[in-house]
Structures are given as structure tokens and as C-alpha cells.
Design a protein around this motif. Structure first.
Motif, PDB file in Angstrom:
ATOM      1  N   LEU A   5       0.753  -1.048   0.081  1.00 36.70           N
ATOM      2  CA  LEU A   5       0.018   0.093  -0.134  1.00 36.70           C
ATOM      3  C   LEU A   5       0.776   1.161  -0.137  1.00 36.70           C
ATOM      4  O   LEU A   5       1.710   1.338   0.721  1.00 36.70           O
ATOM      5  CB  LEU A   5      -0.743   0.016   1.287  1.00 36.70           C
ATOM      6  CG  LEU A   5      -1.830   1.280   1.577  1.00 36.70           C
ATOM      7  CD1 LEU A   5      -2.815   1.209   0.596  1.00 36.70           C
ATOM      8  CD2 LEU A   5      -2.272   1.141   2.790  1.00 36.70           C
ATOM      9  N   SER A   7       0.439   5.875  -0.757  1.00 34.16           N
ATOM     10  CA  SER A   7      -0.498   6.889  -0.508  1.00 34.16           C
ATOM     11  C   SER A   7       0.195   8.228  -1.206  1.00 34.16           C
ATOM     12  O   SER A   7       1.490   8.130  -0.958  1.00 34.16           O
ATOM     13  CB  SER A   7      -1.210   7.163   0.479  1.00 34.16           C
ATOM     14  OG  SER A   7      -2.113   8.250   0.424  1.00 34.16           O
ATOM     15  N   ASN A  44       4.482   5.362   2.341  1.00 31.42           N
ATOM     16  CA  ASN A  44       4.472   3.927   2.064  1.00 31.42           C
ATOM     17  C   ASN A  44       5.142   3.284   3.167  1.00 31.42           C
ATOM     18  O   ASN A  44       5.548   2.110   3.017  1.00 31.42           O
ATOM     19  CB  ASN A  44       4.961   3.495   0.682  1.00 31.42           C
ATOM     20  CG  ASN A  44       6.612   3.779   0.416  1.00 31.42           C
ATOM     21  OD1 ASN A  44       7.029   4.347   1.386  1.00 31.42           O
ATOM     22  ND2 ASN A  44       7.241   3.325  -0.626  1.00 31.42           N
ATOM     23  N   LEU A  84      -8.659  -4.353   0.408  1.00 34.64           N
ATOM     24  CA  LEU A  84      -7.721  -5.069  -0.198  1.00 34.64           C
ATOM     25  C   LEU A  84      -8.165  -6.616  -0.453  1.00 34.64           C
ATOM     26  O   LEU A  84      -8.727  -7.027   0.324  1.00 34.64           O
ATOM     27  CB  LEU A  84      -6.437  -5.012   0.736  1.00 34.64           C
ATOM     28  CG  LEU A  84      -5.979  -3.597   1.042  1.00 34.64           C
ATOM     29  CD1 LEU A  84      -4.633  -3.828   1.812  1.00 34.64           C
ATOM     30  CD2 LEU A  84      -5.794  -2.753  -0.178  1.00 34.64           C
ATOM     31  N   TYR A  91      -1.611  -1.622  -3.793  1.00 34.02           N
ATOM     32  CA  TYR A  91      -2.666  -0.525  -4.043  1.00 34.02           C
ATOM     33  C   TYR A  91      -1.918   0.856  -3.411  1.00 34.02           C
ATOM     34  O   TYR A  91      -1.167   0.916  -2.844  1.00 34.02           O
ATOM     35  CB  TYR A  91      -3.666  -1.048  -2.847  1.00 34.02           C
ATOM     36  CG  TYR A  91      -4.428  -2.318  -3.111  1.00 34.02           C
ATOM     37  CD1 TYR A  91      -5.677  -1.956  -3.760  1.00 34.02           C
ATOM     38  CD2 TYR A  91      -3.889  -3.495  -2.772  1.00 34.02           C
ATOM     39  CE1 TYR A  91      -6.404  -3.445  -3.798  1.00 34.02           C
ATOM     40  CE2 TYR A  91      -4.471  -4.631  -2.950  1.00 34.02           C
ATOM     41  CZ  TYR A  91      -6.042  -4.547  -3.705  1.00 34.02           C
ATOM     42  OH  TYR A  91      -6.593  -5.555  -3.850  1.00 34.02           O
ATOM     43  N   HIS A  92      -2.715   1.784  -4.510  1.00 32.84           N
ATOM     44  CA  HIS A  92      -2.252   3.227  -4.184  1.00 32.84           C
ATOM     45  C   HIS A  92      -3.361   3.976  -4.053  1.00 32.84           C
ATOM     46  O   HIS A  92      -4.570   3.940  -4.984  1.00 32.84           O
ATOM     47  CB  HIS A  92      -1.630   3.537  -5.422  1.00 32.84           C
ATOM     48  CG  HIS A  92      -0.856   4.878  -5.261  1.00 32.84           C
ATOM     49  ND1 HIS A  92       0.110   5.282  -4.476  1.00 32.84           N
ATOM     50  CD2 HIS A  92      -1.277   6.134  -6.072  1.00 32.84           C
ATOM     51  CE1 HIS A  92       0.404   6.573  -4.609  1.00 32.84           C
ATOM     52  NE2 HIS A  92      -0.469   7.157  -5.771  1.00 32.84           N
ATOM     53  N   ARG A 106      -8.242   5.131  -7.030  1.00 36.62           N
ATOM     54  CA  ARG A 106      -7.569   3.828  -6.909  1.00 36.62           C
ATOM     55  C   ARG A 106      -6.496   4.141  -7.891  1.00 36.62           C
ATOM     56  O   ARG A 106      -6.663   4.179  -9.189  1.00 36.62           O
ATOM     57  CB  ARG A 106      -8.195   2.524  -7.266  1.00 36.62           C
ATOM     58  CG  ARG A 106      -6.942   1.416  -7.100  1.00 36.62           C
ATOM     59  CD  ARG A 106      -7.272   0.079  -7.059  1.00 36.62           C
ATOM     60  NE  ARG A 106      -6.085  -0.611  -6.992  1.00 36.62           N
ATOM     61  CZ  ARG A 106      -6.012  -2.125  -7.253  1.00 36.62           C
ATOM     62  NH1 ARG A 106      -7.151  -2.692  -7.297  1.00 36.62           N
ATOM     63  NH2 ARG A 106      -4.949  -2.703  -7.001  1.00 36.62           N
TER      64      ARG A 106
END
Length: 108
Positions: A5, A7, A44, A84, A91-92, A106
Motif C-alpha cells: 500500500l 498513498s 508507504n 484489499l 494498492y495506491h 485507486r
């Protein structure tokens, strides 16, 4: 395949990354992980979390950032809930923020 993941927070008013914004990730089991965006508005670093399938919540603590950069903050925080899946890969979750609006999607 592992699950990962990241962001990214962008200030759409300034056209710049939102650096040093606090984030809280809440796992499906209720574990809270604190993090901060870097100078490029990215995050991250989730304290070596092993991601599993389930529904997560990512809280962006926007108030201090917006007050410091715009003098106004209609949204004290933004919560994004997402799921998830097993073997889901990377995933971002980006956030586009301004003093009076936000958007997410997403990313890749």
C-alpha cells in the motif's frame, strides 16, 4: 503475491505535494498505524505491516496542513475506506485536497 500500500497527497490549490501530513491507517483487525507524508507528499511506510485481505480505513489529518498553507480548513480530516483482496498486489490511494474540496481514486 504480497499486498502493498502507498498513498500520495496533492494540494490542488497550490499544485504541489502535501508534505508532512499525518495519516492513520486502521487495519481490518482495528490496529492503528501512524505515518507522515514525505517531502513529495508520498507515504508507504506502515511500520512493517503485513497486509492481509480486508477493509481498511486511511485517515488523512488535513486540518493542520490546510490551516498552515491556506488559512482555512473545512475538512479537519478525510477518511477513505477501501478493500484489499487476497493476492491483490500493490494498492495506491491518492488524495487530492484543497481547503474546500477533496477527491480520491485507486491509483497505480
Amino acid at each position: 503475491m504480497t499486498i502493498s500500500l502507498s498513498s500520495h497527497v496533492l494540494d490542488t490549490t497550490l499544485g504541489k505535494p502535501a508534505a508532512n501530513m499525518q495519516l492513520t491507517l486502521i487495519s481490518p483487525q482495528g490496529k492503528e498505524i501512524s505515518a507522515t507524508t514525505n517531502s513529495d507528499g508520498r507515504c508507504n511506510q506502515w511500520q512493517d505491516t503485513d497486509f492481509v485481505a480486508g477493509i481498511y480505513q486511511l485517515r488523512f489529518h488535513t486540518k493542520n496542513y490546510l490551516l498552515a498553507h491556506h488559512g482555512a480548513a473545512f475538512y479537519p480530516f478525510v477518511d477513505i475506506h477501501f478493500e484489499l483482496v487476497e493476492n491483490g498486489g500493490h494498492y495506491h490511494v491518492p488524495l487530492l485536497i484543497s481547503p474546500y474540496g477533496f477527491s480520491s481514486y485507486r491509483g497505480s
